[in-house]
Design a protein around this motif. Sequence first.
Motif, PDB file in Angstrom:
ATOM      1  N   SER A   1      -3.838   5.337   2.450  1.00 19.24           N
ATOM      2  CA  SER A   1      -5.288   4.472   2.611  1.00 19.24           C
ATOM      3  C   SER A   1      -6.275   5.893   2.802  1.00 19.24           C
ATOM      4  N   VAL A   2      -5.830   6.863   3.309  1.00 19.86           N
ATOM      5  CA  VAL A   2      -6.885   8.004   3.433  1.00 19.86           C
ATOM      6  C   VAL A   2      -6.509   8.981   2.452  1.00 19.86           C
TER       7      VAL A   2
ATOM      8  N   LEU B   1     -13.840  10.148   4.801  1.00 12.53           N
ATOM      9  CA  LEU B   1     -13.537   9.635   3.390  1.00 12.53           C
ATOM     10  C   LEU B   1     -14.761   8.965   3.012  1.00 12.53           C
ATOM     11  N   ALA B   2     -15.460   7.983   3.996  1.00  9.78           N
ATOM     12  CA  ALA B   2     -16.473   7.003   3.835  1.00  9.78           C
ATOM     13  C   ALA B   2     -17.691   7.937   3.768  1.00  9.78           C
TER      14      ALA B   2
ATOM     15  N   ASP C   1      -0.927   3.721   6.028  1.00  8.37           N
ATOM     16  CA  ASP C   1      -2.151   4.323   6.671  1.00  8.37           C
ATOM     17  C   ASP C   1      -2.406   5.621   5.963  1.00  8.37           C
TER      18      ASP C   1
ATOM     19  N   THR D   1       0.531  -1.108  -0.184  1.00  7.01           N
ATOM     20  CA  THR D   1       0.097   0.069  -0.038  1.00  7.01           C
ATOM     21  C   THR D   1       0.773   1.176   0.039  1.00  7.01           C
TER      22      THR D   1
ATOM     23  N   ILE E   1      -6.182   8.075  12.176  1.00  3.77           N
ATOM     24  CA  ILE E   1      -6.377   7.612  11.034  1.00  3.77           C
ATOM     25  C   ILE E   1      -8.023   7.094  10.968  1.00  3.77           C
ATOM     26  N   ALA E   2      -8.646   6.714  12.062  1.00  5.31           N
ATOM     27  CA  ALA E   2      -9.953   6.252  11.844  1.00  5.31           C
ATOM     28  C   ALA E   2     -10.865   7.248  11.632  1.00  5.31           C
TER      29      ALA E   2
ATOM     30  N   ARG F   1     -10.573   8.137   7.902  1.00  7.33           N
ATOM     31  CA  ARG F   1     -11.165   6.858   6.860  1.00  7.33           C
ATOM     32  C   ARG F   1     -12.602   7.280   7.068  1.00  7.33           C
ATOM     33  N   GLN F   2     -13.331   7.572   8.222  1.00  8.02           N
ATOM     34  CA  GLN F   2     -14.608   7.809   8.201  1.00  8.02           C
ATOM     35  C   GLN F   2     -15.042   9.047   7.523  1.00  8.02           C
TER      36      GLN F   2
ATOM     37  N   ASP G   1      -3.782  16.419   5.564  1.00  6.96           N
ATOM     38  CA  ASP G   1      -4.044  15.438   6.681  1.00  6.96           C
ATOM     39  C   ASP G   1      -2.464  14.974   7.270  1.00  6.96           C
TER      40      ASP G   1
END
Length: 605
Positions: free
Chosen positions: A213-214, A253-254, A210, A186, A246-247, A250-251, A220
């Motif tokens: 992934s975001v 982004l979702a 990580d 990744t 990171i969480a 990611r949220q 960021d």
Amino acid sequence: MTITAPEPTQTGSAPAAPEPDEAGTIFRSVGELRYLDPRTLVVDPYNHRKNREGKPVTPDAKLIASVEAVGVDTPITVRPQADGTTLGAVKGQRRLMAAVIAAEKAAKAKRPVVLIPVLVREDLAGVDDEALVLSMIENTHREAASQRDDMDALTQLALMPMTATKRKKHARALGYTTAQVEAANTAAKLDDDALAEALDAEFDFIEMADWQSVGGDDGDLWELKQARKRDRAEGKKGRGHWNHAIARLRQELAEEARREQLVKELTDAGVRITERQYTWSRTTERPLSDLLNALGKEMTPQRHAEMCAAHGAYVERDNETVVYVCTDWAKQGHQLTEAVAKAESGRNGGREVLDSAAKAKRTRRYKPLWLAAREVRKDFITELVARKDASKAVWDAVLSTTVATPHWYTDGLAKHATEDLSRFLKMKDPKLSAYRYQERTKAYASLVARTSAARRGNVLFAQLAACAELVVMHERAWDQPSEEVAWWLQLLVAEGYTLSEVEAEVLATATGTAAPQTQAEAEDDGQEPLAERNAADQESTEDAGQQDDRDGTGEADADKPSPDDAPQPEEQADQADPDDTEQLGTPVPAEGEPATGIEVEAERG
């Protein structure tokens, strides 16, 4: 700095140039191959590589790990020293020092010492200039592999079929963890500029992966650097703050992806897309929840789309909810509802609308943060359950809960939910119903059978944690948090968990104490703590209402609980049952005290 040449090892002359044979080829010896104990070797005084104090260099951790795992694969070049018996390394100093460290560790652990291959150059005895040049050639013309080269190679390694044991062995030999090798695939997707920034920030492969992934966005990067800084300052050797950051990203982004999908669906359906207005009363637009038709009847989105040419919609950024509006309500002959008209006229209801808007804003802020923190918390619990043995605090929690059987524990067991339990035990979720008892027993029997005595407390804790996360730490637990919430968070913190900002605020609320860690972090970031920012938001909401007689969210933003967010009957029973107020470790509100609950913003339309 003055550099003094060391004494010659012994007198000698340069090796004679080899003569070509009849075929016109030349044999140039690179030395005699031997296998020796690295502890018997020294570093030649003319070895080119030295630190600034003139002492031998220290090998890095990756090289040491590699030598410990697979030994020295490339022979070290040595030559006789002045005493005539000792051999000194002209080339391969770092490999030699790593081999010495590995040999000393093996000897201390009473394991066999692995001999290393060396090429003995008898022809260089006493020929210091040749030895020095040879050492310089070794180091000067060597170009270190770039981080991009390493990532590409590790990506290839991660894709090769092999056993988990072999993969772990290869990772250890390279000085990485298995997780870092897997993350390289990744991380390799970062572009060169992003990779340079990640290297400048000293991110490892897991952190690079990580960030990628975001989105690998520069915006960021600062937040992630701050999270990493806090983790290092706390010295827990973990990634608590990093994982929470990171969480959250990611949220976000979702959520953005869901908003884009909703906008696409509306556009495809021919609905005009508009934006949420700060104050609706100053525009021609209104949410349908504020309006009645010419006959004084409420309008559904479907009916409005059929009858009104000004039908439109927007997507709430806070909760990805579609809000239907009329883009020219007065011209279309619609009327304001009585409540909205009163709020805007200032006669009645304005205060209630403002209060509801403030509560709705608080819900929109806290709820997503709470849900993002939940995933990080569950990952920590999984790591906690995987430890070699259960701590005293874990055993105390298990015994006190199973003996006292508080309602939250028995309710959790009664739900027969296996998802979190299986996650914490790192096994496939059997997803069996409560009526298939024998199959459920069989599914977990294998794990129980192979669990060591030292880890049995961890398995029991996994069951307790599954119940706590399901019942105690439910989606609305952040609002008016119970003492069980505080007990659970404090237990996890004692085991090494790092609280997220919202969890720290909730714990402070539940215990009636300040949250100095969150305050310090906020000051470090140049921001106010979450609770203070929330209070400021409420004040700004009131100020806006005084200027315009009602908040821009309108009547529909009132905190009406939705069916999905309403507390379940068994949860309400847990909070209201006075018989459980004395149960060990799990206090609940006494009789006459309000039960925990929240009001949640109703969906428009």
